[in-house]
Design an enzyme around this catalytic site. Sequence first.
Site, short mmCIF file in Angstrom:
data_model
loop_
_atom_site.label_atom_id
_atom_site.label_comp_id
_atom_site.label_asym_id
_atom_site.label_seq_id
_atom_site.Cartn_x
_atom_site.Cartn_y
_atom_site.Cartn_z
CB SER A 142 -0.85 0.01 1.27
OG SER A 142 -1.48 1.26 1.46
CE1 TYR A 155 -4.08 -2.07 5.27
CE2 TYR A 155 -3.27 0.10 4.65
CZ TYR A 155 -3.78 -1.14 4.29
OH TYR A 155 -3.99 -1.43 2.97
P1 NDP Z 1 -11.40 -5.87 -0.15
O1 NDP Z 1 -11.87 -5.74 1.27
O2 NDP Z 1 -12.39 -5.71 -1.23
O3 NDP Z 1 -10.65 -7.26 -0.35
C1 NDP Z 1 -9.94 -7.89 0.68
C2 NDP Z 1 -9.84 -9.36 0.35
O4 NDP Z 1 -9.10 -10.04 1.37
C3 NDP Z 1 -11.20 -10.03 0.29
O5 NDP Z 1 -11.23 -10.90 -0.82
C4 NDP Z 1 -11.27 -10.82 1.58
O6 NDP Z 1 -12.07 -11.97 1.37
C5 NDP Z 1 -9.81 -11.19 1.75
N1 NDP Z 1 -9.46 -11.60 3.11
C6 NDP Z 1 -9.55 -10.88 4.25
N2 NDP Z 1 -9.15 -11.64 5.29
C7 NDP Z 1 -8.79 -12.85 4.79
C8 NDP Z 1 -8.32 -14.05 5.35
N3 NDP Z 1 -8.11 -14.19 6.68
N4 NDP Z 1 -8.07 -15.10 4.54
C9 NDP Z 1 -8.28 -15.00 3.21
N5 NDP Z 1 -8.73 -13.89 2.62
C10 NDP Z 1 -8.99 -12.82 3.40
O7 NDP Z 1 -10.24 -4.81 -0.29
P2 NDP Z 1 -9.10 -4.57 -1.40
O8 NDP Z 1 -9.39 -5.29 -2.64
O9 NDP Z 1 -8.87 -3.13 -1.45
O10 NDP Z 1 -7.85 -5.23 -0.66
C11 NDP Z 1 -6.90 -6.05 -1.30
C12 NDP Z 1 -5.53 -5.66 -0.82
O11 NDP Z 1 -5.23 -4.34 -1.27
C13 NDP Z 1 -5.36 -5.63 0.70
O12 NDP Z 1 -4.14 -6.23 1.04
C14 NDP Z 1 -5.33 -4.14 1.00
O13 NDP Z 1 -4.65 -3.87 2.18
C15 NDP Z 1 -4.64 -3.61 -0.23
N6 NDP Z 1 -4.79 -2.19 -0.51
C16 NDP Z 1 -6.01 -1.67 -0.83
C17 NDP Z 1 -6.15 -0.32 -1.09
C18 NDP Z 1 -7.47 0.30 -1.37
O14 NDP Z 1 -7.55 1.53 -1.40
N7 NDP Z 1 -8.52 -0.45 -1.63
C19 NDP Z 1 -4.99 0.58 -1.06
C20 NDP Z 1 -3.75 -0.08 -0.75
C21 NDP Z 1 -3.66 -1.41 -0.50
P3 NDP Z 1 -12.96 -12.74 2.45
O15 NDP Z 1 -13.58 -11.71 3.34
O16 NDP Z 1 -13.94 -13.48 1.60
O17 NDP Z 1 -11.99 -13.65 3.14
#
Ligand code: NDP
Length: 248
Positions: A142, A155
């Site tokens: 990030s 975070y």
């Molecule tokens: P979302 O919340 O849409 O996606 C997060 C994903 O992580 C979901 O598919 C969720 O699926 C999964 N997840 C969470 N916990 C677990 C777990 N214990 N095991 C397996 N899967 C898990 O957010 P984003 O798409 O934005 O996030 C994706 C990545 O991008 C993250 O690492 C986030 O920190 C990073 N990021 C996002 C930014 C943004 O602005 N959106 C900016 C910078 C970085 P489920 O709940 O079904 O398990």
Amino acid sequence: MQNIANKVVIITGASSGIGEATALKLAKEGAKIVLGARREDKLKAIADQIKAAGGEAVYRVTDVVKPEDNAALVALAKEAFGKVDVIFLNAGLMPSSPLSALETANWNAMIDVNIKGVLNGIAAVLPEFNAQKSGHIITTSSVAGLKVYPGAAVYCGTKWAVRAIMEALRMESAQAGTHIRTATIYPAAVQSELVSHITDEGASKGYRELYDNYEIPAERIANVVAFAISQPADTNVSEFTVGPTTQP
Ligand code: NDP
């Protein structure tokens, strides 16, 4: 794009946001997709969507915090498609708050998913990638892994850790001559479910306002993942910062 068709790509956090968009993008480019996350209904719907469009996808309910779930996801890739070429360690959580709010359960959840989840994924593929002298490990850090933001201490700490782990992995792989490629992506504000999990009222309001002003679609990150994979096997594009043109 070149060098994507027929590659077997595991994606964690594949049930929404960046992971979902990347699965759809890479499947469209001809990759075989292995989807992992905790919500089965979402994974099934995405796999069905890929297959309906003529692509190939399988899924497994996966909690990245559990080492055995990461190993099972790799086993599924090999069972379904015979190999693993790329793992995109993207699962993450951002329930941020000021340290003074003492949201210790959220601190631990972020450390577990954002750091240990990435390490568990690396552990699940590294022996095989080392042995075959190829493989590509991609992570979603990030911009919070490059700077520190007040109200997001833990975070930021987890995303700085991802950066450190990936840079060490890149250097160790280069020194060992294993030809493993690494890419770390540093997104700014991207449309997804990420902000919806913030429980601290002040932080939630602040992030919502920020994201209402600045976010870009998750497909923009998917394009960058595809670009990294599309490079020739001897070329490592190790870091990308991606965000809206308007976000300072
Ligand atoms: P979302 O919340 O849409 O996606 C997060 C994903 O992580 C979901 O598919 C969720 O699926 C999964 N997840 C969470 N916990 C677990 C777990 N214990 N095991 C397996 N899967 C898990 O957010 P984003 O798409 O934005 O996030 C994706 C990545 O991008 C993250 O690492 C986030 O920190 C990073 N990021 C996002 C930014 C943004 O602005 N959106 C900016 C910078 C970085 P489920 O709940 O079904 O398990």
